[in-house]
Scaffold this motif. Structure first.
Motif, PDB file in Angstrom:
ATOM      1  N   ALA A 273      -1.427 -14.772 -13.843  1.00  0.00           N
ATOM      2  CA  ALA A 273      -1.586 -14.552 -12.408  1.00  0.00           C
ATOM      3  C   ALA A 273      -0.588 -15.397 -11.619  1.00  0.00           C
ATOM      4  N   ARG A 274      -0.437 -16.665 -12.068  1.00  0.00           N
ATOM      5  CA  ARG A 274       0.486 -17.554 -11.373  1.00  0.00           C
ATOM      6  C   ARG A 274       1.912 -17.029 -11.475  1.00  0.00           C
ATOM      7  N   GLU A 275       2.289 -16.577 -12.666  1.00  0.00           N
ATOM      8  CA  GLU A 275       3.645 -16.080 -12.851  1.00  0.00           C
ATOM      9  C   GLU A 275       3.897 -14.801 -12.054  1.00  0.00           C
ATOM     10  N   ALA A 276       2.838 -14.018 -11.830  1.00  0.00           N
ATOM     11  CA  ALA A 276       2.994 -12.783 -11.068  1.00  0.00           C
ATOM     12  C   ALA A 276       2.826 -13.010  -9.570  1.00  0.00           C
ATOM     13  N   GLY A 277       2.508 -14.244  -9.170  1.00  0.00           N
ATOM     14  CA  GLY A 277       2.326 -14.538  -7.754  1.00  0.00           C
ATOM     15  C   GLY A 277       1.022 -13.988  -7.201  1.00  0.00           C
ATOM     16  N   VAL A 278       0.014 -13.896  -8.040  1.00  0.00           N
ATOM     17  CA  VAL A 278      -1.275 -13.343  -7.620  1.00  0.00           C
ATOM     18  C   VAL A 278      -2.322 -14.454  -7.641  1.00  0.00           C
ATOM     19  N   GLU A 279      -3.121 -14.516  -6.574  1.00  0.00           N
ATOM     20  CA  GLU A 279      -4.202 -15.483  -6.535  1.00  0.00           C
ATOM     21  C   GLU A 279      -5.306 -15.045  -7.493  1.00  0.00           C
ATOM     22  N   ILE A 280      -5.794 -15.994  -8.282  1.00  0.00           N
ATOM     23  CA  ILE A 280      -6.838 -15.654  -9.243  1.00  0.00           C
ATOM     24  C   ILE A 280      -8.104 -15.194  -8.525  1.00  0.00           C
ATOM     25  N   ASP A 281      -8.353 -15.722  -7.321  1.00  0.00           N
ATOM     26  CA  ASP A 281      -9.518 -15.285  -6.549  1.00  0.00           C
ATOM     27  C   ASP A 281      -9.389 -13.820  -6.150  1.00  0.00           C
ATOM     28  N   ALA A 282      -8.140 -13.384  -5.867  1.00  0.00           N
ATOM     29  CA  ALA A 282      -7.936 -11.990  -5.485  1.00  0.00           C
ATOM     30  C   ALA A 282      -8.239 -11.062  -6.652  1.00  0.00           C
ATOM     31  N   VAL A 283      -7.865 -11.487  -7.859  1.00  0.00           N
ATOM     32  CA  VAL A 283      -8.163 -10.685  -9.042  1.00  0.00           C
ATOM     33  C   VAL A 283      -9.673 -10.618  -9.261  1.00  0.00           C
ATOM     34  N   ALA A 284     -10.330 -11.777  -9.107  1.00  0.00           N
ATOM     35  CA  ALA A 284     -11.784 -11.807  -9.281  1.00  0.00           C
ATOM     36  C   ALA A 284     -12.474 -10.888  -8.278  1.00  0.00           C
ATOM     37  N   ALA A 285     -11.999 -10.907  -7.035  1.00  0.00           N
ATOM     38  CA  ALA A 285     -12.610 -10.064  -6.002  1.00  0.00           C
ATOM     39  C   ALA A 285     -12.390  -8.589  -6.295  1.00  0.00           C
ATOM     40  N   ALA A 286     -11.207  -8.257  -6.814  1.00  0.00           N
ATOM     41  CA  ALA A 286     -10.901  -6.854  -7.094  1.00  0.00           C
ATOM     42  C   ALA A 286     -11.819  -6.274  -8.153  1.00  0.00           C
ATOM     43  N   PHE A 287     -12.276  -7.134  -9.080  1.00  0.00           N
ATOM     44  CA  PHE A 287     -13.133  -6.649 -10.155  1.00  0.00           C
ATOM     45  C   PHE A 287     -14.576  -7.114  -9.998  1.00  0.00           C
ATOM     46  N   ASP A 288     -14.867  -7.751  -8.882  1.00  0.00           N
ATOM     47  CA  ASP A 288     -16.220  -8.225  -8.603  1.00  0.00           C
ATOM     48  C   ASP A 288     -16.750  -9.059  -9.763  1.00  0.00           C
ATOM     49  N   THR A 289     -15.941 -10.031 -10.162  1.00  0.00           N
ATOM     50  CA  THR A 289     -16.343 -10.900 -11.262  1.00  0.00           C
ATOM     51  C   THR A 289     -15.899 -12.322 -10.945  1.00  0.00           C
ATOM     52  N   ASN A 290     -16.569 -13.270 -11.528  1.00  0.00           N
ATOM     53  CA  ASN A 290     -16.103 -14.648 -11.408  1.00  0.00           C
ATOM     54  C   ASN A 290     -15.664 -15.203 -12.770  1.00  0.00           C
ATOM     55  N   GLN A 291     -15.383 -14.275 -13.695  1.00  0.00           N
ATOM     56  CA  GLN A 291     -14.831 -14.638 -14.999  1.00  0.00           C
ATOM     57  C   GLN A 291     -13.590 -13.780 -15.221  1.00  0.00           C
ATOM     58  N   VAL A 292     -12.430 -14.277 -14.918  1.00  0.00           N
ATOM     59  CA  VAL A 292     -11.208 -13.480 -14.961  1.00  0.00           C
ATOM     60  C   VAL A 292     -10.534 -13.615 -16.323  1.00  0.00           C
ATOM     61  N   THR A 293     -10.186 -12.487 -16.915  1.00  0.00           N
ATOM     62  CA  THR A 293      -9.500 -12.463 -18.207  1.00  0.00           C
ATOM     63  C   THR A 293      -8.070 -11.954 -18.012  1.00  0.00           C
ATOM     64  N   PRO A 294      -7.206 -12.118 -19.016  1.00  0.00           N
ATOM     65  CA  PRO A 294      -5.852 -11.566 -18.913  1.00  0.00           C
ATOM     66  C   PRO A 294      -5.854 -10.070 -18.649  1.00  0.00           C
ATOM     67  N   SER A 295      -6.848  -9.365 -19.206  1.00  0.00           N
ATOM     68  CA  SER A 295      -6.924  -7.928 -18.981  1.00  0.00           C
ATOM     69  C   SER A 295      -7.131  -7.617 -17.508  1.00  0.00           C
ATOM     70  N   HIS A 296      -7.969  -8.431 -16.827  1.00  0.00           N
ATOM     71  CA  HIS A 296      -8.178  -8.236 -15.388  1.00  0.00           C
ATOM     72  C   HIS A 296      -6.860  -8.376 -14.631  1.00  0.00           C
ATOM     73  N   VAL A 297      -6.103  -9.414 -14.977  1.00  0.00           N
ATOM     74  CA  VAL A 297      -4.844  -9.667 -14.272  1.00  0.00           C
ATOM     75  C   VAL A 297      -3.871  -8.507 -14.476  1.00  0.00           C
ATOM     76  N   GLU A 298      -3.764  -8.067 -15.734  1.00  0.00           N
ATOM     77  CA  GLU A 298      -2.819  -6.993 -16.016  1.00  0.00           C
ATOM     78  C   GLU A 298      -3.226  -5.696 -15.319  1.00  0.00           C
ATOM     79  N   GLN A 299      -4.536  -5.395 -15.323  1.00  0.00           N
ATOM     80  CA  GLN A 299      -4.989  -4.193 -14.616  1.00  0.00           C
ATOM     81  C   GLN A 299      -4.743  -4.310 -13.127  1.00  0.00           C
ATOM     82  N   HIS A 300      -4.941  -5.511 -12.597  1.00  0.00           N
ATOM     83  CA  HIS A 300      -4.719  -5.738 -11.174  1.00  0.00           C
ATOM     84  C   HIS A 300      -3.254  -5.487 -10.813  1.00  0.00           C
ATOM     85  N   LEU A 301      -2.367  -5.947 -11.667  1.00  0.00           N
ATOM     86  CA  LEU A 301      -0.945  -5.736 -11.407  1.00  0.00           C
ATOM     87  C   LEU A 301      -0.593  -4.254 -11.492  1.00  0.00           C
ATOM     88  N   ARG A 302      -1.166  -3.578 -12.490  1.00  0.00           N
ATOM     89  CA  ARG A 302      -0.856  -2.159 -12.634  1.00  0.00           C
ATOM     90  C   ARG A 302      -1.374  -1.343 -11.457  1.00  0.00           C
TER      91      ARG A 302
END
Length: 502
Positions: free
Chosen positions: A148-177
């Protein structure tokens, strides 16, 4: 003051490689901020600050491989001067109070024996279930935070997008896609043109040292995942292009003098495609296989197994288990079941040779290591108490560890404690495969591809399905007859597959 040391992440870990610093000396850091990434036994982890302050010193630079317990640097108040006494005292205080997000920030001091990871550390580092995470606090695996850091994405934004407070690499990659990364409020690096290109930590370090980006490398090679070898391949190609351009601009430069002896030798030597640095998990594999080659008497025995009836049983069960009840079903689970049922009668195959004591330690528990191929190389997570699990339970366990490998969520404990291993090279098409023993175990079973064959049933030639099982064992402590008997027992169980369902 926080002393940053390389923690021991697993019983077999003796050293690690510092991949990347996230702060320069003097940079401010906040409690919970990642300070550095390091790579251990096929895992990448990060160390976070356990206090607000600044990075006071960096004792080790990126790319260095160091022993467990090595002091990496210090975090403290601006103006503080690290000293062994101050740091040790501060670290001792922090060690009891720090309950950070599961990173390696609370590693022990190098002056004392490095503690084994506690159950709490292990659970946190592999994504606790959401229900156990304090409400409003977002947790993420080190890999997810780094991506997330390398992609310039806030980890909180990824968590909010998936309605989770446990973010995995898969969440980040899906968020980017999904394209969220193009939002300028979450993606400050507007110069990037291909957000789908990801790079391993070490690839980014090497790329940065050579003033290139993994995006440029990925675009050149047509890849969306870049490793160190890709960066070096790109750099070699760049050098060749520059030399060709220089020669084209000044043709006389290459024809004015006779070639030297060294130049002639270089001209006749085979061209080098690339030189690959063996680090991280590949280094672990190299060391382990070297140890096996030098110290084990590895011998392999193969058996050809008729799996026609097993495939018929598998085909009849799969629709109910998978489509109606939602359970996974794996052919490997049937093999694991056959092995787990047989091993208690062949104790030396479910054992460890203690070289220092010249003794063989056998086990009551059957903990199976299941070799899984991954982007990070071959990884062997452990399924504990496999002898107490049914085929259905083993299918679930195999699916679970495979998902952990894919999402890089394995904890150190997931890789420890196996007493016997299974390697399924058949899934890759291997007709015959002689796997190497996973030390300190004494044996490993290779499962090969299923193929069509002719057989004789009731006096008639009929089509059959067969596969090879290859048992590699340490002949120093296991007699050949014992190994063959075990292999025949497993073969017999697989050829009478209904017995595996009991």
């Amino acid at each position: 003051m926080q002393k940053l040391t390389l923690p021991k992440s697993g019983q077999s870990m003796t050293e690690g490689t510092l991949l990347e610093w996230h702060a320069d000396v003097g940079d401010p850091v906040s409690e919970g901020d990642p300070v550095l990434d390091f790579e251990t036994d096929k895992m990448v982890s990060e160390i976070v600050a356990n206090q607000d302050g600044v990075l006071l010193e960096r004792e080790v630079e990126a790319g260095e491989t160091i022993p467990v317990g090595t002091v990496l640097g210090y975090v403290g108040s601006e103006g503080e001067t690290p000293s062994d006494g101050d740091a040790t005292e501060a670290d001792a205080t922090d060690a009891g109070a720090d309950e950070s997000d599961g990173s390696a920030a609370d590693a022990g001091t190098p002056a004392e024996p490095t503690p084994e990871p506690t159950p709490e550390m292990a659970a946190l580092s592999t994504d606790e279930p959401a229900a156990e995470t304090p409400e409003g606090v977002v947790r993420a695996t080190p890999t997810a935070r780094r991506e997330a850091r390398e992609a310039g994405v806030e980890i909180d934004a990824v968590a909010a997008a998936f309605d989770t407070n446990q973010v995995t690499p898969s969440h980040v990659e899906q968020h980017l896609r999904r394209g969220s990364a193009n939002d300028p409020t979450t993606r400050p690096d507007t110069d990037r043109t291909d957000e789908d290109i990801l790079g391993s930590p070490w690839a980014r370090v090497v790329a940065s040292e050579n003033d290139v980006t993994v995006q440029r490398v990925g675009e050149y090679l047509g890849k969306d995942r870049i490793r160190e070898r890709d960066v070096r391949k790109f750099l070699d190609a760049s050098v060749a292009t520059e030399e060709a351009s220089a020669e084209a601009a000044d043709p006389s430069a290459s024809t004015t003098e006779s070639p030297t002896e060294a130049e002639v030798e270089a001209e006749t030597a085979p061209s080098v495609r690339e030189e690959i640095q063996i680090t991280g998990g590949e280094k672990v594999m190299l060391d382990q296989m070297s140890h096996v080659a030098q110290n084990y008497a590895s011998t392999t025995t193969a058996a050809r197994v008729d799996v026609t009836d097993l495939l018929d049983l598998y085909g009849s069960l799969k629709p109910t288990w998978v489509e109606e009840q939602g359970d996974s079903l794996s052919l490997t689970a049937f093999v694991a079941r056959a092995v787990a049922q047989a091993l208690p009668d062949y104790a030396r195959l479910n054992a460890e040779y203690l070289e220092d004591e010249n003794a063989l330690r056998t086990y009551d528990d059957v903990n199976l290591g299941i070799a899984v191929n991954s982007d990070d190389g071959l990884i062997v997570p452990t399924i504990r108490h496999a002898d107490r699990q049914s085929v259905r339970e083993l299918s679930r366990s195999i699916e679970t560890v495979a998902e952990k490998v894919e999402e890089r969520q394995l904890s150190p404990e997931d890789l420890e404690g196996a007493t016997f291993s299974i390697s399924n090279a058949g899934s890759l098409g291997a007709y015959i495969n002689t796997p190497q023993i996973n030390p300190p175990q004494t044996a490993i079973l290779g499962v090969c591809k299923i193929f069509d064959d002719a057989g004789v049933v009731d006096g008639e030639v009929v089509p059959r399905k067969r596969m090879h099982l290859c048992l590699t064992y340490d002949h120093r402590v296991i007699e050949g007859a014992t190994a063959v008997e075990f292999l025949q027992t497993v073969k017999s169980r697989l050829e009478s597959p209904s017995s595996l369902l009991s």
